[in-house]
Design a protein around this motif. Structure first.
Motif, mmCIF file in Angstrom:
data_model
loop_
_atom_site.group_PDB
_atom_site.id
_atom_site.type_symbol
_atom_site.label_atom_id
_atom_site.label_comp_id
_atom_site.label_asym_id
_atom_site.label_seq_id
_atom_site.Cartn_x
_atom_site.Cartn_y
_atom_site.Cartn_z
ATOM 1 N N PRO A 101 0.792 -1.237 0.000
ATOM 2 C CA PRO A 101 0.000 0.000 0.000
ATOM 3 C C PRO A 101 0.825 1.289 0.000
ATOM 4 C CG PRO A 101 0.086 -0.884 2.212
ATOM 5 C CD PRO A 101 0.836 -1.863 1.339
ATOM 6 N N ARG A 102 2.148 1.196 -0.151
ATOM 7 C CA ARG A 102 2.977 2.408 -0.075
ATOM 8 C C ARG A 102 2.687 3.358 -1.234
ATOM 9 N NH1 ARG A 102 8.815 0.761 -0.546
ATOM 10 N NH2 ARG A 102 7.853 -0.622 -2.086
ATOM 11 N N LEU A 103 2.399 4.592 -0.888
ATOM 12 C CA LEU A 103 2.236 5.673 -1.859
ATOM 13 C C LEU A 103 2.303 6.977 -1.063
ATOM 14 C CD1 LEU A 103 -0.227 5.912 -4.824
ATOM 15 C CD2 LEU A 103 0.020 7.846 -3.272
ATOM 16 N N MET A 104 3.088 7.918 -1.538
ATOM 17 C CA MET A 104 3.259 9.177 -0.816
ATOM 18 C C MET A 104 2.910 10.354 -1.716
ATOM 19 S SD MET A 104 6.694 10.961 0.794
ATOM 20 C CE MET A 104 7.240 9.430 1.542
ATOM 21 N N ILE A 105 2.229 11.323 -1.136
ATOM 22 C CA ILE A 105 1.945 12.584 -1.832
ATOM 23 C C ILE A 105 2.508 13.716 -0.995
ATOM 24 C CG2 ILE A 105 0.155 14.144 -2.676
ATOM 25 C CD1 ILE A 105 -1.580 11.578 -3.009
ATOM 26 N N VAL A 106 3.422 14.473 -1.574
ATOM 27 C CA VAL A 106 4.004 15.637 -0.922
ATOM 28 C C VAL A 106 3.314 16.874 -1.462
ATOM 29 C CG1 VAL A 106 6.093 17.023 -0.637
ATOM 30 C CG2 VAL A 106 6.234 14.510 -0.598
ATOM 31 N N VAL A 107 2.760 17.681 -0.572
ATOM 32 C CA VAL A 107 2.103 18.927 -0.973
ATOM 33 C C VAL A 107 2.922 20.100 -0.435
ATOM 34 C CG1 VAL A 107 0.000 20.290 -0.954
ATOM 35 C CG2 VAL A 107 -0.137 17.791 -0.793
ATOM 36 N N LEU A 108 3.459 20.924 -1.327
ATOM 37 C CA LEU A 108 4.099 22.166 -0.890
ATOM 38 C C LEU A 108 3.001 23.204 -0.685
ATOM 39 C CD1 LEU A 108 7.429 22.681 -2.860
ATOM 40 C CD2 LEU A 108 7.051 21.719 -0.585
ATOM 41 N N ASN A 109 2.709 23.471 0.560
ATOM 42 C CA ASN A 109 1.592 24.320 0.950
ATOM 43 C C ASN A 109 2.121 25.734 1.199
ATOM 44 O OD1 ASN A 109 -0.642 25.521 2.108
ATOM 45 N ND2 ASN A 109 -1.039 23.870 3.565
ATOM 46 N N ASN A 110 2.119 26.577 0.149
ATOM 47 C CA ASN A 110 2.602 27.960 0.301
ATOM 48 C C ASN A 110 1.512 29.004 0.039
ATOM 49 O OD1 ASN A 110 2.385 28.020 -2.506
ATOM 50 N ND2 ASN A 110 4.575 27.708 -2.839
ATOM 51 N N ARG A 111 0.276 28.528 -0.209
ATOM 52 C CA ARG A 111 -0.890 29.399 -0.383
ATOM 53 C C ARG A 111 -0.706 30.406 -1.517
ATOM 54 N NH1 ARG A 111 1.122 28.157 3.802
ATOM 55 N NH2 ARG A 111 2.400 30.041 3.955
ATOM 56 N N ASP A 112 0.031 29.984 -2.543
ATOM 57 C CA ASP A 112 0.338 30.876 -3.663
ATOM 58 C C ASP A 112 0.459 30.052 -4.942
ATOM 59 O OD1 ASP A 112 1.214 33.236 -5.044
ATOM 60 O OD2 ASP A 112 3.283 32.566 -4.824
ATOM 61 N N LEU A 113 -0.078 30.567 -6.044
ATOM 62 C CA LEU A 113 0.175 29.950 -7.353
ATOM 63 C C LEU A 113 1.564 30.416 -7.780
ATOM 64 C CD1 LEU A 113 -3.355 30.408 -8.967
ATOM 65 C CD2 LEU A 113 -2.403 28.361 -7.881
ATOM 66 N N ASN A 114 2.576 29.766 -7.225
ATOM 67 C CA ASN A 114 3.902 30.330 -7.097
ATOM 68 C C ASN A 114 4.654 30.548 -8.406
ATOM 69 O OD1 ASN A 114 7.040 29.681 -5.627
ATOM 70 N ND2 ASN A 114 5.684 31.311 -4.940
ATOM 71 N N MET A 115 4.548 29.612 -9.347
ATOM 72 C CA MET A 115 5.301 29.769 -10.585
ATOM 73 C C MET A 115 4.829 30.990 -11.368
ATOM 74 S SD MET A 115 7.708 28.877 -12.603
ATOM 75 C CE MET A 115 8.262 27.183 -12.381
ATOM 76 N N VAL A 116 3.528 31.172 -11.464
ATOM 77 C CA VAL A 116 3.008 32.332 -12.192
ATOM 78 C C VAL A 116 3.356 33.628 -11.461
ATOM 79 C CG1 VAL A 116 0.906 33.478 -13.015
ATOM 80 C CG2 VAL A 116 1.183 31.016 -13.299
ATOM 81 N N THR A 117 3.328 33.584 -10.134
ATOM 82 C CA THR A 117 3.730 34.764 -9.363
ATOM 83 C C THR A 117 5.150 35.177 -9.720
ATOM 84 O OG1 THR A 117 2.259 34.250 -7.512
ATOM 85 C CG2 THR A 117 4.134 35.652 -7.032
ATOM 86 N N TRP A 118 6.054 34.187 -9.792
ATOM 87 C CA TRP A 118 7.451 34.496 -10.136
ATOM 88 C C TRP A 118 7.586 34.916 -11.591
ATOM 89 C CZ3 TRP A 118 11.266 35.827 -7.216
ATOM 90 C CH2 TRP A 118 11.248 35.473 -5.870
ATOM 91 N N GLU A 119 6.795 34.320 -12.470
ATOM 92 C CA GLU A 119 6.834 34.743 -13.876
ATOM 93 C C GLU A 119 6.400 36.198 -14.024
ATOM 94 O OE1 GLU A 119 6.047 30.477 -16.182
ATOM 95 O OE2 GLU A 119 4.368 31.807 -15.726
ATOM 96 N N GLN A 120 5.383 36.597 -13.256
ATOM 97 C CA GLN A 120 4.942 37.987 -13.308
ATOM 98 C C GLN A 120 6.068 38.933 -12.880
ATOM 99 O OE1 GLN A 120 1.495 37.682 -10.746
ATOM 100 N NE2 GLN A 120 0.086 37.697 -12.471
ATOM 101 N N ARG A 121 6.790 38.528 -11.835
ATOM 102 C CA ARG A 121 7.870 39.377 -11.332
ATOM 103 C C ARG A 121 9.023 39.475 -12.323
ATOM 104 N NH1 ARG A 121 7.382 36.067 -5.820
ATOM 105 N NH2 ARG A 121 6.043 37.474 -4.615
ATOM 106 N N VAL A 122 9.457 38.314 -12.831
ATOM 107 C CA VAL A 122 10.714 38.264 -13.576
ATOM 108 C C VAL A 122 10.536 38.577 -15.057
ATOM 109 C CG1 VAL A 122 12.613 36.743 -14.245
ATOM 110 C CG2 VAL A 122 11.735 36.664 -11.919
#
Length: 372
Positions: free
Chosen positions: A255-276
């Motif tokens: 039954p091994r299966l892992m889900i890692v959730v990076l919980n930063n409350r931000d649509l982060n890639m688009v946020t950085w694209e807007q900045r850069v």
């Protein structure tokens, strides 16, 4: 010489290694080819492209010959300048030959069989170039470790990935979603022999991370899939797919299966694209997403849920997750102000980022500008 290996080279790992050894070449990997060669090999420079490594960028900019094996890598700005180097391409699909780069020799065929036929024709080359590559790769891993150990609030996402990497089970299957999480997947995880890894490499589609992991579990029931997902994708589809996992996991012999959730409350890639890319500050109305306790949600439907709130809790949480007897969700509270840095920062990108701060970016004080 530089070798660029893609997913089409997956069955030709030993032949790629033999060619690299013979010619004293370094090997960069297209993102879909991340698992073609292990990152433990000293001449493997890692991923290439916007989510790639500096050694891969330097390899492409400084080589005199390029061998492309089983890749349709589309971002030509990360390849040598047109006409600068001699280029050979191997691909089973003749339509791909010469499509991304002006090649001198095109070889249509299976990567393994074609390289086997090519090997007797190759001669040993000088090793000084290869030695330089290996030094740069070694230095790069130290740079990534230093970045991972930088303080962040509450957790540096690179720190989590850096600690996850050596704990990955043998023969595990990594799946990544699109977004900033793909950057950490591409850069910070060291693939070992026997592992598999994939993501939406052609369209950068949102939400495939968890469905890919479920599919991997049905296809390889004795192996451990690990899905790496941002909280944006988790809210779009991931939490629904947890219900699918809860439905089926009791039928699995392993039954091994892992889900890692990076919980930063931000649509982060688009946020950085807007900045850069355009110099705009974060637009909270579109970029902020609701807070949700993903670990508690997992527990609610019968899975194991672990919330990681401090950096000192990363190692114990990972050890607990690896030992779990049922699928587990790791809810990692991460800092959205840690930049997913490209291998090469242009002057325009630096100016745009500065502009976003001057315009009043809400996370400006959190940015570590020494990383830019």
């Amino acid at each position: 010489m530089a070798i660029l290996a893609g997913a089409g080279a997956a069955g030709a790992a030993q032949q790629v290694i033999q060619v690299a050894e013979t010619l004293g070449a370094g090997v960069a990997k297209a993102l879909l080819g991340k698992a073609v060669l292990p990152d433990t090999l000293p001449f493997v420079t890692g991923s290439i492209g916007l989510l790639g490594t500096k050694p891969s960028y330097d390899l492409m900019q400084e080589c005199d010959t390029l061998l492309m094996v089983g890749t349709s890598f589309p971002y030509s700005e990360f390849l040598p300048k047109d006409g600068k180097v001699k280029a050979v391409q191997i691909d089973i699909d003749g339509r791909m030959l010469g499509l991304r780069y002006p090649t001198d020799v095109n070889l249509q065929g299976d990567s393994r069989k074609t390289l086997q036929a090519l090997l007797p024709l190759l001669q040993k080359e000088d090793r000084s170039w290869r030695e330089r590559i290996e030094k740069e790769v070694d230095r790069w891993w130290k740079v990534l470790e230093a970045r991972a150990m930088k303080s962040a609030h509450p957790i540096n996402p690179q720190r989590f990935f850096w600690e996850l990497s050596p704990l990955l089970p043998d023969r595990c299957i990594l799946t990544s979603d699109s977004g900033s999480i793909a950057t950490w997947f591409a850069m910070d995880l060291k693939i070992r022999e026997g592992m598999k890894a994939s993501l939406s490499g052609n369209l950068a589609t949102m939400c495939p991370g968890v469905p890919y992991a479920i599919a991997a579990k049905f296809a390889y029931p004795d192996r451990m899939p690990i899905a790496l997902v941002g909280d944006g994708a988790m809210q779009m589809m991931g939490i629904n797919e947890l219900i699918t996992i809860a439905k089926y996991y009791k039928r699995w012999t392993d039954p091994r299966l892992m889900i890692v959730v990076l919980n930063n409350r931000d649509l982060n890639m688009v946020t950085w694209e807007q900045r850069v890319m355009v110099g705009d500050p974060k637009f909270e109305a579109s970029q902020d997403i609701p807070e949700l306790n993903y670990a508690a949600y997992a527990q609610l439907i019968g899975l194991e849920g672990i919330r990681v709130e401090k950096e000192e809790d990363i190692a114990p949480a990972l050890q607990q997750a690896m030992a779990s007897k049922r699928p587990v969700v790791l809810d990692v509270l991460s800092d959205p102000s840690v930049p997913p840095l490209p291998p090469h920062i242009t002057l325009k990108q630096a100016k745009n980022f500065t502009s976003s701060i001057l315009k009043g970016d809400v996370n400006a004080l959190g940015h570590d500008q020494t990383n830019l």
